[in-house]
Design a protein around this motif. Structure first.
Motif, PDB file in Angstrom:
ATOM      1  N   ASN A  74       0.845  -1.195   0.000  1.00  0.00           N
ATOM      2  CA  ASN A  74       0.000   0.000   0.000  1.00  0.00           C
ATOM      3  C   ASN A  74       0.883   1.249   0.000  1.00  0.00           C
ATOM      4  OD1 ASN A  74      -2.471   1.369   0.033  1.00  0.00           O
ATOM      5  ND2 ASN A  74      -2.363   1.636   2.248  1.00  0.00           N
ATOM      6  N   ILE A  75       1.633   1.389  -1.085  1.00  0.00           N
ATOM      7  CA  ILE A  75       2.585   2.483  -1.238  1.00  0.00           C
ATOM      8  C   ILE A  75       2.348   3.136  -2.590  1.00  0.00           C
ATOM      9  CG2 ILE A  75       5.030   3.085  -1.493  1.00  0.00           C
ATOM     10  CD1 ILE A  75       5.710   0.754   0.319  1.00  0.00           C
ATOM     11  N   SER A  76       2.230   4.451  -2.604  1.00  0.00           N
ATOM     12  CA  SER A  76       2.082   5.173  -3.863  1.00  0.00           C
ATOM     13  C   SER A  76       2.689   6.556  -3.694  1.00  0.00           C
ATOM     14  CB  SER A  76       0.604   5.273  -4.260  1.00  0.00           C
ATOM     15  OG  SER A  76      -0.132   5.980  -3.271  1.00  0.00           O
ATOM     16  N   GLY A  77       2.879   7.259  -4.813  1.00  0.00           N
ATOM     17  CA  GLY A  77       3.462   8.596  -4.765  1.00  0.00           C
ATOM     18  C   GLY A  77       4.974   8.557  -4.731  1.00  0.00           C
ATOM     19  N   GLY A  78       5.579   9.641  -5.208  1.00  0.00           N
ATOM     20  CA  GLY A  78       7.026   9.698  -5.363  1.00  0.00           C
ATOM     21  C   GLY A  78       7.837   9.489  -4.102  1.00  0.00           C
ATOM     22  N   PRO A  79       7.609  10.281  -3.037  1.00  0.00           N
ATOM     23  CA  PRO A  79       8.455  10.137  -1.839  1.00  0.00           C
ATOM     24  C   PRO A  79       8.387   8.756  -1.218  1.00  0.00           C
ATOM     25  CG  PRO A  79       7.299  12.231  -1.806  1.00  0.00           C
ATOM     26  CD  PRO A  79       6.726  11.454  -2.952  1.00  0.00           C
ATOM     27  N   LYS A  80       7.185   8.172  -1.124  1.00  0.00           N
ATOM     28  CA  LYS A  80       7.053   6.864  -0.483  1.00  0.00           C
ATOM     29  C   LYS A  80       7.679   5.760  -1.333  1.00  0.00           C
ATOM     30  CE  LYS A  80       2.917   7.955   2.203  1.00  0.00           C
ATOM     31  NZ  LYS A  80       1.497   7.605   2.467  1.00  0.00           N
ATOM     32  N   THR A  81       7.469   5.813  -2.647  1.00  0.00           N
ATOM     33  CA  THR A  81       8.066   4.766  -3.479  1.00  0.00           C
ATOM     34  C   THR A  81       9.583   4.878  -3.480  1.00  0.00           C
ATOM     35  OG1 THR A  81       7.795   6.091  -5.506  1.00  0.00           O
ATOM     36  CG2 THR A  81       6.061   4.511  -4.990  1.00  0.00           C
ATOM     37  N   ALA A  82      10.113   6.089  -3.536  1.00  0.00           N
ATOM     38  CA  ALA A  82      11.566   6.260  -3.512  1.00  0.00           C
ATOM     39  C   ALA A  82      12.150   5.751  -2.197  1.00  0.00           C
ATOM     40  CB  ALA A  82      11.936   7.727  -3.726  1.00  0.00           C
ATOM     41  N   GLU A  83      11.476   6.038  -1.096  1.00  0.00           N
ATOM     42  CA  GLU A  83      11.943   5.556   0.201  1.00  0.00           C
ATOM     43  C   GLU A  83      11.967   4.034   0.227  1.00  0.00           C
ATOM     44  OE1 GLU A  83      10.691   5.776   4.952  1.00  0.00           O
ATOM     45  OE2 GLU A  83       9.615   6.958   3.451  1.00  0.00           O
ATOM     46  N   ALA A  84      10.912   3.420  -0.304  1.00  0.00           N
ATOM     47  CA  ALA A  84      10.848   1.958  -0.325  1.00  0.00           C
ATOM     48  C   ALA A  84      11.885   1.366  -1.279  1.00  0.00           C
ATOM     49  CB  ALA A  84       9.446   1.510  -0.725  1.00  0.00           C
ATOM     50  N   PHE A  85      12.116   2.021  -2.405  1.00  0.00           N
ATOM     51  CA  PHE A  85      13.172   1.563  -3.316  1.00  0.00           C
ATOM     52  C   PHE A  85      14.525   1.570  -2.612  1.00  0.00           C
ATOM     53  CE2 PHE A  85      10.906   3.079  -7.477  1.00  0.00           C
ATOM     54  CZ  PHE A  85      10.171   1.911  -7.506  1.00  0.00           C
ATOM     55  N   ARG A  86      14.822   2.644  -1.916  1.00  0.00           N
ATOM     56  CA  ARG A  86      16.120   2.750  -1.237  1.00  0.00           C
ATOM     57  C   ARG A  86      16.262   1.699  -0.143  1.00  0.00           C
ATOM     58  NH1 ARG A  86      18.580   7.428  -2.912  1.00  0.00           N
ATOM     59  NH2 ARG A  86      17.212   9.072  -3.719  1.00  0.00           N
ATOM     60  N   ALA A  87      15.141   1.326   0.476  1.00  0.00           N
ATOM     61  CA  ALA A  87      15.156   0.304   1.509  1.00  0.00           C
ATOM     62  C   ALA A  87      15.175  -1.109   0.932  1.00  0.00           C
ATOM     63  CB  ALA A  87      13.943   0.474   2.417  1.00  0.00           C
ATOM     64  N   LYS A  88      15.197  -1.222  -0.406  1.00  0.00           N
ATOM     65  CA  LYS A  88      15.169  -2.525  -1.081  1.00  0.00           C
ATOM     66  C   LYS A  88      13.912  -3.315  -0.713  1.00  0.00           C
ATOM     67  CE  LYS A  88      19.385  -1.858  -2.693  1.00  0.00           C
ATOM     68  NZ  LYS A  88      19.639  -1.562  -4.120  1.00  0.00           N
ATOM     69  N   SER A  89      12.808  -2.606  -0.470  1.00  0.00           N
ATOM     70  CA  SER A  89      11.582  -3.267  -0.046  1.00  0.00           C
ATOM     71  C   SER A  89      10.456  -3.146  -1.059  1.00  0.00           C
ATOM     72  CB  SER A  89      11.127  -2.685   1.298  1.00  0.00           C
ATOM     73  OG  SER A  89      10.878  -1.304   1.199  1.00  0.00           O
ATOM     74  N   LEU A  90      10.729  -2.589  -2.226  1.00  0.00           N
ATOM     75  CA  LEU A  90       9.730  -2.429  -3.278  1.00  0.00           C
ATOM     76  C   LEU A  90      10.407  -2.624  -4.620  1.00  0.00           C
ATOM     77  CD1 LEU A  90       6.704  -1.506  -3.673  1.00  0.00           C
ATOM     78  CD2 LEU A  90       7.632   0.771  -4.149  1.00  0.00           C
ATOM     79  N   ASP A  91       9.716  -3.350  -5.521  1.00  0.00           N
ATOM     80  CA  ASP A  91      10.301  -3.632  -6.831  1.00  0.00           C
ATOM     81  C   ASP A  91       9.777  -2.732  -7.933  1.00  0.00           C
ATOM     82  OD1 ASP A  91      11.901  -5.827  -5.950  1.00  0.00           O
ATOM     83  OD2 ASP A  91      10.105  -7.083  -5.912  1.00  0.00           O
ATOM     84  N   ILE A  92       8.527  -2.305  -7.836  1.00  0.00           N
ATOM     85  CA  ILE A  92       7.941  -1.488  -8.894  1.00  0.00           C
ATOM     86  C   ILE A  92       6.882  -0.587  -8.284  1.00  0.00           C
ATOM     87  CG2 ILE A  92       6.266  -3.292  -9.494  1.00  0.00           C
ATOM     88  CD1 ILE A  92       6.479  -2.338 -12.419  1.00  0.00           C
ATOM     89  N   GLY A  93       6.808   0.673  -8.757  1.00  0.00           N
ATOM     90  CA  GLY A  93       5.861   1.631  -8.216  1.00  0.00           C
ATOM     91  C   GLY A  93       5.129   2.377  -9.307  1.00  0.00           C
ATOM     92  N   SER A  94       4.017   3.008  -8.922  1.00  0.00           N
ATOM     93  CA  SER A  94       3.144   3.721  -9.847  1.00  0.00           C
ATOM     94  C   SER A  94       3.140   5.199  -9.474  1.00  0.00           C
ATOM     95  CB  SER A  94       1.725   3.145  -9.751  1.00  0.00           C
ATOM     96  OG  SER A  94       0.826   3.845 -10.573  1.00  0.00           O
ATOM     97  N   VAL A  95       3.582   6.066 -10.398  1.00  0.00           N
ATOM     98  CA  VAL A  95       3.773   7.481 -10.101  1.00  0.00           C
ATOM     99  C   VAL A  95       3.503   8.335 -11.337  1.00  0.00           C
ATOM    100  CG1 VAL A  95       5.472   7.144  -8.246  1.00  0.00           C
ATOM    101  CG2 VAL A  95       6.238   7.263 -10.629  1.00  0.00           C
ATOM    102  N   ALA A  96       3.586   9.653 -11.143  1.00  0.00           N
ATOM    103  CA  ALA A  96       3.536  10.584 -12.269  1.00  0.00           C
ATOM    104  C   ALA A  96       4.940  10.732 -12.863  1.00  0.00           C
ATOM    105  CB  ALA A  96       2.960  11.916 -11.821  1.00  0.00           C
ATOM    106  N   ASP A  97       5.185  11.792 -13.620  1.00  0.00           N
ATOM    107  CA  ASP A  97       6.426  11.866 -14.392  1.00  0.00           C
ATOM    108  C   ASP A  97       7.609  12.470 -13.644  1.00  0.00           C
ATOM    109  OD1 ASP A  97       5.211  14.352 -14.345  1.00  0.00           O
ATOM    110  OD2 ASP A  97       5.691  14.856 -16.420  1.00  0.00           O
ATOM    111  N   ILE A  98       7.393  13.065 -12.471  1.00  0.00           N
ATOM    112  CA  ILE A  98       8.495  13.718 -11.772  1.00  0.00           C
ATOM    113  C   ILE A  98       9.317  12.762 -10.904  1.00  0.00           C
ATOM    114  CG2 ILE A  98       9.111  15.561 -10.171  1.00  0.00           C
ATOM    115  CD1 ILE A  98       8.188  16.405 -13.011  1.00  0.00           C
ATOM    116  N   PRO A  99       8.731  11.820 -10.182  1.00  0.00           N
ATOM    117  CA  PRO A  99       9.548  10.936  -9.349  1.00  0.00           C
ATOM    118  C   PRO A  99      10.689  10.221 -10.079  1.00  0.00           C
ATOM    119  CG  PRO A  99       7.276  10.773  -8.663  1.00  0.00           C
ATOM    120  CD  PRO A  99       7.279  11.629  -9.903  1.00  0.00           C
ATOM    121  N   PRO A 100      10.507   9.723 -11.314  1.00  0.00           N
ATOM    122  CA  PRO A 100      11.657   9.100 -11.978  1.00  0.00           C
ATOM    123  C   PRO A 100      12.789  10.088 -12.278  1.00  0.00           C
ATOM    124  CG  PRO A 100       9.612   8.369 -12.987  1.00  0.00           C
ATOM    125  CD  PRO A 100       9.262   9.510 -12.081  1.00  0.00           C
TER     126      PRO A 100
END
Length: 350
Positions: A74-100
């Motif tokens: 239950n993770i969405s949006g740029g800051p939360k997905t980036a945090e989870a990516f850095r923690a190696k706890s998420l493989d793929i996320g759904s966001v708008a065009d700025i987070p990447p």
């Protein structure tokens, strides 16, 4: 095959809950220019932060077609997905065009693996500009001298920079008030007189006017295309051949799941807007119509060109280096959504 939904009260909880899944031994290393594997090995687990589409996959039955074990986060949006990516706890996320863009600026290499838009983006924008009660703003030029909510690294922040550019204004012509664009933060800031203008999204527009319209709250259109919605993933996840194969399988069904929601309006409104989001059916119907029809181009060239324009405006406004937009996309995944739509259409699983 088991699939578990992990509901997190805070991003940190989600990261801790999911860490074991993402840190399991991976598959063979896949080069960036190697073809995507055709088969997903048994036992492959993919941690997916795509809450809205989770419901779409489940309702349509397409979740049964995924050839891997999916862990829904239950993770969405740029800051939360980036945090989870850095923690190696998420493989793929759904966001708008700025987070990447932001992740690559901040030392977290990511790639976009799916892209969607809206068929009539100017008639069906994601955001309107909310105007605080008692503030006189009816055109973009009226933004001069106003206090505007701004969230660096998020789509809302980039939109404000693009709006200023379109109005012939600079950051020196306004006062940018840095606020996180979470939940009702912007609406509350407008109502409380903390800011004069703020970009408010689909779900906030109606509630903001319902709550504060009698006090003089208004909204105006910004007239800029703001419709990109993307799936992205860390580069090191794509280097795992097993996870790359699973991501390809997920991406292939992504468009078909979204089209199912458009073809099954009542079921979708009740499941997502009413049961999941806690809205009335009428508010859900308003949001359903506001979103319009999705577009899934089989060729990303035009979308990448628009993304490049956004990068250049945001880079100038933030002092970051200009990235090559094409480098943000993994075009091995480009044809997959269209292939899935051809196979499943809007009917869901057979």
């Amino acid at each position: 095959m088991t699939r578990r939904t992990l509901i997190a009260g805070a991003p940190a909880v989600a990261a801790l809950s999911l860490a074991a899944c993402s840190e399991e031994a991976g598959g063979p290393v896949l080069a960036a220019d190697a073809a995507l594997p055709a088969d997903v090995p048994e036992g492959t687990v993919l941690v997916v932060g795509d809450p809205q589409n989770q419901i779409a996959y489940e309702l349509s039955g397409l979740v049964k077609e995924l050839p891997f074990e999916v862990e829904w986060a239950n993770i969405s949006g740029g800051p939360k997905t980036a945090e989870a990516f850095r923690a190696k706890s998420l493989d793929i996320g759904s966001v708008a065009d700025i987070p990447p863009i932001h992740t690559n600026w901040t030392g977290l290499p990511t790639k976009i693996v799916a892209a969607s838009y809206r068929v009539d983006p100017l008639e069906h924008p994601i955001y309107d500009l909310g105007v605080a009660p008692g503030v006189d703003v009816t055109t973009l030029e009226d933004l001069a001298g106003k206090r505007i909510a701004y969230s660096p690294g998020q789509a809302q922040g980039a939109l404000i920079l693009r709006v200023l550019d379109a109005a012939g204004l600079t950051q020196d012509d306004v006062e940018l008030v840095e606020l996180p664009s979470t939940a009702d933060t912007y609406s509350n800031a407008l109502a409380g007189g903390e800011v004069d203008v703020a970009p408010i999204g689909d779900s906030q527009v109606r509630s903001y006017l319902n709550k504060y319209g009698a006090d003089g709250a208004t909204t105006i259109p910004h007239g800029i295309r703001d419709d990109p919605w993307l799936l992205y993933t860390p580069v090191d996840v794509l280097e795992d051949a097993d996870k790359a194969a699973a991501i390809a399988a997920y991406v292939k069904l992504w468009g078909a799941a979204r089209l199912w929601t458009r073809a099954n309006k009542d079921a979708w409104i009740n499941a997502w807007y009413v049961e999941h989001e806690g809205l009335s059916y009428e508010d859900g119907e308003y949001l359903f119509e506001r979103q319009g029809e999705p577009d899934f181009p089989a060729d990303w060239t035009e979308g990448i060109a628009r993304h490049q324009e956004t990068i250049e405006i945001v880079a100038e406004g933030t002092g970051n280096d200009v990235l090559d937009a094409d480098d943000l996309y993994d075009r091995r995944f480009e044809p997959l959504v269209a292939e899935g739509i051809d196979e499943y259409g809007e009917a869901g699983a057979p």
